[in-house]
Scaffold this active site. Structure first.
Site, mmCIF file in Angstrom:
data_model
loop_
_atom_site.group_PDB
_atom_site.id
_atom_site.type_symbol
_atom_site.label_atom_id
_atom_site.label_comp_id
_atom_site.label_asym_id
_atom_site.label_seq_id
_atom_site.Cartn_x
_atom_site.Cartn_y
_atom_site.Cartn_z
ATOM 1 N N HIS A 348 0.819 -1.198 0.000
ATOM 2 C CA HIS A 348 0.000 0.000 0.000
ATOM 3 C C HIS A 348 0.862 1.260 0.000
ATOM 4 O O HIS A 348 1.924 1.293 0.612
ATOM 5 C CB HIS A 348 -0.853 -0.021 1.277
ATOM 6 C CG HIS A 348 -1.885 1.058 1.364
ATOM 7 N ND1 HIS A 348 -2.681 1.438 0.319
ATOM 8 C CD2 HIS A 348 -2.266 1.836 2.408
ATOM 9 C CE1 HIS A 348 -3.502 2.380 0.694
ATOM 10 N NE2 HIS A 348 -3.265 2.662 1.963
ATOM 11 N N GLU A 354 0.319 7.099 8.696
ATOM 12 C CA GLU A 354 -0.120 5.980 9.520
ATOM 13 C C GLU A 354 0.899 5.714 10.632
ATOM 14 O O GLU A 354 2.002 5.229 10.385
ATOM 15 C CB GLU A 354 -0.301 4.720 8.671
ATOM 16 C CG GLU A 354 -1.304 4.872 7.542
ATOM 17 C CD GLU A 354 -1.422 3.608 6.699
ATOM 18 O OE1 GLU A 354 -0.946 2.547 7.148
ATOM 19 O OE2 GLU A 354 -1.957 3.684 5.583
#
Length: 485
Positions: A348, A354
């Site tokens: 990803h 994140e």
């Protein structure tokens, strides 16, 4: 009036006080300490004289003119108004900061080994002293941004409290319980629980020994439950499972220090009494806690790995619809049943930042190296995904129903902001795993233009069953890969 002595051990105090909570998310609560029944005014907020000689004080969490569904405020009825303190003076912030510009940006995949905890037999470090900032973005003065911090301490906050003028804080204990005394009452928060302390709310943290955890700070607004959309009325974190403390007061005269975080700096003011003297309160702006084990997990029962947004517990939304300043996401124990699917998180690149932490157990996509009390950060558009061992294992596993993440709880602070790692996070903490990138070096090249897997072949060599075609009633198709149950 109580004496100056107080036992700050969380379990002892929690057992002695038999803490109670009110349930519901964002409710209009009313609470008064039973020692002073009738402390809440009837029919109005600010009578000429309050019962028991109390002072009325409003704590506003939103503009007066904010729409009703987002208007946040509480009325406190206290022994002394909070304005009774000496002037604030600048204090040393330690490693707690909103300065994101003291180092160069770092686009690499970053992972930190478990952050150090002060030894319980060494120097005494309380919650505020043990705060350190890993990364963040934005500007507290402009009320836009977020910060990611860790706390590591070994002592209770004795005759000290803290409040944040810049934003709201979500606290995630990882090791050791926290007894959090607030102006609204007390909360006992264990690992695998979280709590949220709103902007301006004064609180103290008591611990039993070596204690560690994570904290997400948002400047823009308040955390809210995510919209459920097609999921319907129920699921994910249910409102009834959030717990807000009941009123509890202490009338204690002592030398007390109030610490304020204001525009990214820390200030201290002295006063001669405890600030936890609120006898009664009512409103919808109050701290709360939540047990992560009560999260109602939603996941696929057919195929493909669903986006992690389905694991969102709380969100702080930006002005752009559907775009979060910060989401708090968890990866709890659950069933994995996806058919014809690589089940772990896929490779990803993301327009979001994140930050991940691990409360306990092993994270499924990186069982080695990502440890409880540590963390990782995958910045905007930095590629990430399962390590080589996980990829090979999951690519060849028999895809039968199986439990995922039993004995594990990991979480993610996800933000639409491009977060900068602080100097402490990059260097001073000395916990950066400089070999993190090596976990992907073992990924093999499987490409062969002369060999294509034949239709109907499964990873485990079993013969697939015919299954109804999507959209054509009564027809059957032979999938390229299926699973026996």
């Amino acid at each position: 009036m109580v004496s100056d002595a107080r036992d700050y051990r969380p379990s002892k105090m929690a057992d002695k006080l038999k803490l109670k909570y009110m349930t519901g998310f964002g409710n209009e609560f009313t609470s008064e300490d039973p020692r002073c029944a009738g402390a809440l005014p009837e029919g109005q907020n600010n009578p000429q004289k309050c019962n028991y000689g109390l002072y009325a004080e409003q704590l506003s969490g939103s503009a007066f003119t904010a729409p009703r569904d987002s208007n946040k405020r509480s009325w406190l009825y206290r022994i002394r108004p909070s304005v009774m303190h000496k002037p604030f003076e600048l204090m040393e912030p330690g490693n707690f900061t909103n300065n994101w510009t003291d180092t160069h940006p770092n686009p690499n995949q970053l992972r930190w080994k478990p952050f150090d905890i002060p030894n319980k037999n060494g120097k005494k470090v309380d919650f505020v002293e043990g705060l350190a900032t890993v990364c963040g973005a934005g500007d507290a003065r402009a009320r836009h941004g977020c910060g990611v911090h860790i706390f590591a301490c070994n002592a209770s906050m004795t005759n000290r409290c803290f409040y944040n003028s810049d934003g709201e804080m979500l606290i995630v204990p990882q090791q050791g319980p926290l007894l959090i005394t607030t102006e609204f009452g007390m909360m006992h928060v264990h690992p695998n629980e979280i709590c949220v302390i709103q902007q301006g709310v004064r609180f103290s943290v008591a611990v039993e020994g070596e204690t560690r955890g994570y904290m997400l700070e948002v400047f823009d607004g308040s955390f809210a439950l995510p919209n459920l959309g097609p999921i319907g009325a129920n699921g994910l974190a249910n409102p009834r499972d959030f717990q807000t403390p009941v009123a509890w007061y202490e009338d204690r005269e002592c030398d007390f220090t109030v610490i304020s975080k204001f525009q990214g700096c820390l200030f201290a003011a002295k006063q001669n009494h405890s600030p936890f003297d609120v006898v009664a309160w009512h409103g919808n702006f109050a701290p709360y806690k939540y047990d992560l084990s009560k999260f109602n997990t939603i996941n696929t029962v057919s195929f493909d790995h669903v986006d992690p947004s389905i694991f969102t517990v709380l969100t702080c939304q930006s002005m752009k619809p559907g775009v979060a300043i910060a989401d708090f996401v968890i990866f709890p124990p659950r069933w994995g049943v996806a058919e014809n699917t690589f089940r772990p998180p896929y490779y990803h690149r993301n327009c979001m930042s994140e930050f991940m932490g691990l409360i306990y157990g092993n994270y499924e996509a990186k069982e080695e190296g990502f440890l409880p009390g540590g963390a990782s950060l995958h910045s905007m558009m930095t590629p990430h995904g399962p390590d080589a061992e996980c990829f090979e294992k999951a690519s060849n596993a028999k895809l039968k129903p199986q439990r995922v993440a039993d004995g594990t709880m990991s979480f993610m602070f996800e933000s639409s902001l491009s977060m900068q790692v602080t100097k402490w996070g990059n260097e001073k903490c000395q916990k950066v795993d400089h070999k993190y990138y090596k976990c992907w070096e073992g990924l093999k090249k499987h490409f062969n233009p002369n060999k294509r897997k034949m239709d109907g072949e499964t990873a485990d060599g079993e013969t697939p069953k015919k299954m109804p075609s999507r959209g054509v009633v009564g027809s059957t198709v032979t999938p390229s890969k299926t699973y026996s149950f």
